[in-house]
Write an enzyme that holds these catalytic residues in place. Sequence first.
Site, PDB file in Angstrom:
ATOM      1  N   HIS A  17       0.849  -1.211   0.000  1.00 34.67           N
ATOM      2  CA  HIS A  17       0.000   0.000   0.000  1.00 34.67           C
ATOM      3  C   HIS A  17       0.879   1.254   0.000  1.00 34.67           C
ATOM      4  O   HIS A  17       0.645   2.191  -0.752  1.00 34.67           O
ATOM      5  CB  HIS A  17      -0.852   0.066   1.274  1.00 34.67           C
ATOM      6  CG  HIS A  17      -1.927  -0.963   1.402  1.00 34.67           C
ATOM      7  ND1 HIS A  17      -2.051  -1.767   2.510  1.00 34.67           N
ATOM      8  CD2 HIS A  17      -2.949  -1.293   0.574  1.00 34.67           C
ATOM      9  CE1 HIS A  17      -3.115  -2.554   2.365  1.00 34.67           C
ATOM     10  NE2 HIS A  17      -3.665  -2.295   1.188  1.00 34.67           N
ATOM     11  N   LYS A  41     -16.060  -6.501   3.994  1.00 32.34           N
ATOM     12  CA  LYS A  41     -15.091  -7.393   4.647  1.00 32.34           C
ATOM     13  C   LYS A  41     -15.576  -7.659   6.064  1.00 32.34           C
ATOM     14  O   LYS A  41     -15.646  -6.734   6.880  1.00 32.34           O
ATOM     15  CB  LYS A  41     -13.699  -6.749   4.643  1.00 32.34           C
ATOM     16  CG  LYS A  41     -13.086  -6.778   3.258  1.00 32.34           C
ATOM     17  CD  LYS A  41     -11.635  -6.361   3.259  1.00 32.34           C
ATOM     18  CE  LYS A  41     -11.097  -6.346   1.830  1.00 32.34           C
ATOM     19  NZ  LYS A  41      -9.760  -5.772   1.735  1.00 32.34           N
ATOM     20  N   ARG A  91      -2.199  -5.809  -8.560  1.00 34.90           N
ATOM     21  CA  ARG A  91      -1.208  -6.859  -8.316  1.00 34.90           C
ATOM     22  C   ARG A  91      -1.307  -7.977  -9.349  1.00 34.90           C
ATOM     23  O   ARG A  91      -0.318  -8.486  -9.827  1.00 34.90           O
ATOM     24  CB  ARG A  91      -1.413  -7.461  -6.914  1.00 34.90           C
ATOM     25  CG  ARG A  91      -0.937  -6.591  -5.810  1.00 34.90           C
ATOM     26  CD  ARG A  91      -1.535  -6.994  -4.494  1.00 34.90           C
ATOM     27  NE  ARG A  91      -2.966  -6.736  -4.473  1.00 34.90           N
ATOM     28  CZ  ARG A  91      -3.725  -6.835  -3.406  1.00 34.90           C
ATOM     29  NH1 ARG A  91      -3.199  -7.220  -2.266  1.00 34.90           N
ATOM     30  NH2 ARG A  91      -5.004  -6.552  -3.462  1.00 34.90           N
ATOM     31  N   SER A 129      -3.022  -7.423   2.899  1.00 36.03           N
ATOM     32  CA  SER A 129      -3.273  -7.340   4.343  1.00 36.03           C
ATOM     33  C   SER A 129      -3.577  -8.731   4.898  1.00 36.03           C
ATOM     34  O   SER A 129      -3.158  -9.063   6.009  1.00 36.03           O
ATOM     35  CB  SER A 129      -4.453  -6.410   4.618  1.00 36.03           C
ATOM     36  OG  SER A 129      -4.162  -5.116   4.166  1.00 36.03           O
TER      37      SER A 129
END
Length: 163
Positions: A17, A41, A91, A129
Amino acid sequence: MSIAICPGSFDPITLGHLNIIRRTSRIFDSVVVCVMHNAAKSSPWFTPEERLEMVKTATSRYPNVRVDMQNMLLAEYAKQFDHPVIVKGLRAASDFEYEFQMNLINKNINPDLETMFLTADGKYTFLSSSVVREMAHYGADITGLVPSELIQLIENKAKQWRK
Ligand code: ADP
């Protein structure tokens, strides 16, 4: 003045990040890192306030970066700024599919809102994360994955979750 928004849940912020935030801060006059509560989430490790504090600590050395927290749709949040650009990191192909869909939704709500993508640094393409949470949970060394000043805090949180 050009302004970028870097949104994310940052649960916790990683060096991946931070790499995107730092590169964005070199391109735009000003950057708002927006910590999203992110109802999608389910069980975040850190409270939104803790995530905000971690992002503030990690970005304090960048003078044109400020940190905010939000619990509304990103496209709505962005309306308060003058021609902001959302900047996100990509990514893998899986990120692309999700981001492409999000971009279409955002455009529906706020047609002027543009999104730009920076490709992840090769060192961090595997990093998320959830990888950090998984490693911390099992007591693995997270050096080189998260800002060094946050390691202790993340390890302490992992201990709490293990209890
Ligand atoms: P994650 O996807 O790790 O759960 P976030 O929802 O907080 O994290 O992600 C916010 C943004 O940061 C997304 O655009 C995501 O693609 C980007 N990002 C996350 N990790 C990396 C990384 N290692 N390299 C580049 N961009 C990343």
